[in-house]
Design a protein around this motif. Structure first.
Motif, PDB file in Angstrom:
ATOM      1  N   ARG A 288      49.955  43.489  34.958  1.00  0.00           N
ATOM      2  CA  ARG A 288      50.068  44.805  34.355  1.00  0.00           C
ATOM      3  C   ARG A 288      48.807  45.626  34.612  1.00  0.00           C
ATOM      4  N   GLU A 289      47.672  44.943  34.553  1.00  0.00           N
ATOM      5  CA  GLU A 289      46.413  45.658  34.706  1.00  0.00           C
ATOM      6  C   GLU A 289      45.321  44.694  35.154  1.00  0.00           C
TER       7      GLU A 289
ATOM      8  N   GLU B   2      45.740  41.091  33.246  1.00  0.00           N
ATOM      9  CA  GLU B   2      46.772  41.044  32.214  1.00  0.00           C
ATOM     10  C   GLU B   2      48.136  40.834  32.854  1.00  0.00           C
TER      11      GLU B   2
ATOM     12  N   GLU C 226      52.280  40.478  32.143  1.00  0.00           N
ATOM     13  CA  GLU C 226      53.337  40.759  31.164  1.00  0.00           C
ATOM     14  C   GLU C 226      54.601  40.001  31.551  1.00  0.00           C
TER      15      GLU C 226
ATOM     16  N   SER D 285      46.454  37.411  28.749  1.00  0.00           N
ATOM     17  CA  SER D 285      45.224  37.906  29.349  1.00  0.00           C
ATOM     18  C   SER D 285      44.436  36.756  29.960  1.00  0.00           C
ATOM     19  N   SER D 286      43.905  36.965  31.149  1.00  0.00           N
ATOM     20  CA  SER D 286      43.186  35.914  31.867  1.00  0.00           C
ATOM     21  C   SER D 286      41.878  36.445  32.434  1.00  0.00           C
TER      22      SER D 286
ATOM     23  N   GLU E  14      39.315  40.709  34.515  1.00  0.00           N
ATOM     24  CA  GLU E  14      40.334  40.412  33.515  1.00  0.00           C
ATOM     25  C   GLU E  14      41.682  40.831  34.094  1.00  0.00           C
TER      26      GLU E  14
ATOM     27  N   ARG F 205      42.423  36.825  22.747  1.00  0.00           N
ATOM     28  CA  ARG F 205      43.400  37.842  23.144  1.00  0.00           C
ATOM     29  C   ARG F 205      44.830  37.312  23.146  1.00  0.00           C
ATOM     30  N   ASN F 206      44.981  36.035  23.461  1.00  0.00           N
ATOM     31  CA  ASN F 206      46.327  35.499  23.637  1.00  0.00           C
ATOM     32  C   ASN F 206      46.799  34.791  22.373  1.00  0.00           C
TER      33      ASN F 206
ATOM     34  N   ALA G 152      41.042  33.882  26.905  1.00  0.00           N
ATOM     35  CA  ALA G 152      41.404  34.395  28.231  1.00  0.00           C
ATOM     36  C   ALA G 152      40.720  33.616  29.359  1.00  0.00           C
TER      37      ALA G 152
ATOM     38  N   VAL H 251      52.251  39.653  26.505  1.00  0.00           N
ATOM     39  CA  VAL H 251      51.127  39.910  27.400  1.00  0.00           C
ATOM     40  C   VAL H 251      50.138  38.752  27.328  1.00  0.00           C
TER      41      VAL H 251
END
Lengths: 72, 72, 72, 72, 72, 72
Positions: free
Chosen positions: A17-18, A29, A31, A39-40, A27, B9-10, B64, A37
């Protein structure tokens, strides 16, 4: 679909997504189709080597030992 | 709903589906309303202290930096 | 050889040397052709699902953020 | 050689090959005598405190619980 | 005192308070002089190789990337 | 005080001492009342969402499986 040959139990398939790109780490994201969502944070080198960009189909993977649990 | 005060975040909200209890660590499977299953390995002490059991509402949390990405 | 689609930078290819199986998690030792031994703790479920056994060819994967450095 | 007093089973001795320095974290690549490259992301503060630079002899350490396994 | 050659920023010196031993992994509780208790899960092999037992002086180490933050 | 509903055994309460902010991740140092300093790397997004700043009261959390042990 999943990467069946890997032991990582938690696999979340979705689309990028971003991406917030930094000099060393970025980072990413992801989805999932159900709107979740994930996040990594991975190295920016990996972002480039994998050719990651918004819309790209990916799988987010997490080892079970990294997952914490909070009771409600 | 989420734990808003934590930086993780997750956050995956769901119910405990199954617990495989070992002498030191246990595997806890959490199923989200959309059918996603998240697997966690935590100490058996924590399972007891949190009073985890099938059906219990919980949040699975992942930093993340622990999430890897595979391109498809 | 490597899993090119994954962002995990550290991939050690080798064969399973030994498995110590527990009720929830197991220790899997992987030996590379150059004699390096990499030790992994994964869920016993994963050991069974992947059909791991001594002699089996595998790749041990580690995220770069999990690697610490000691100076000599 | 290894750090014998630490429980971390996976110790890869080598020399720093490259450092990509960022404002908060840096990527440090370590090359072992057999040509294996291990990539690490640590704080830039640690890079400076340890005096890391290309050619420096180091040990890369990984906890066994952080190692995933993929079957081939 | 600390292990100065390692990049791990978080080092908690103390004594082993309790060990819960399992077939593959064990939980080791470390108590610092100020009464802080740090809990660790490591392989039972490591417990034996390090000769850990209640009263033993040790350092618990944590990479900064593994530390989450909750606001109060 | 602690977050009682979470399984994370290691909770260190203190105040933010310093934040080194980067474009993607930031380093947050937490100091406990007994003078212990815990260092954390989290996303800069989380730093902003949590409103972290020096003096802010926080809890640093670490999963037991992330804690390594060195014998002295």
């Amino acid at each position: 679909m999943s990467i069946q040959s890997i032991n990582v139990r938690n696999q979340f398939r979705g689309r990028v997504r971003e991406i917030i790109e930094g000099p060393v780490v970025s980072e990413v994201e992801v989805e999932t189709p159900s709107g979740l969502v994930v996040s990594s944070v991975i190295t920016t080198r990996s972002v480039k080597e994998l050719g990651l960009a918004p819309g790209r189909e990916v799988i987010a993977l997490v080892k079970a030992s990294e997952v914490a649990i909070a009771a409600l």
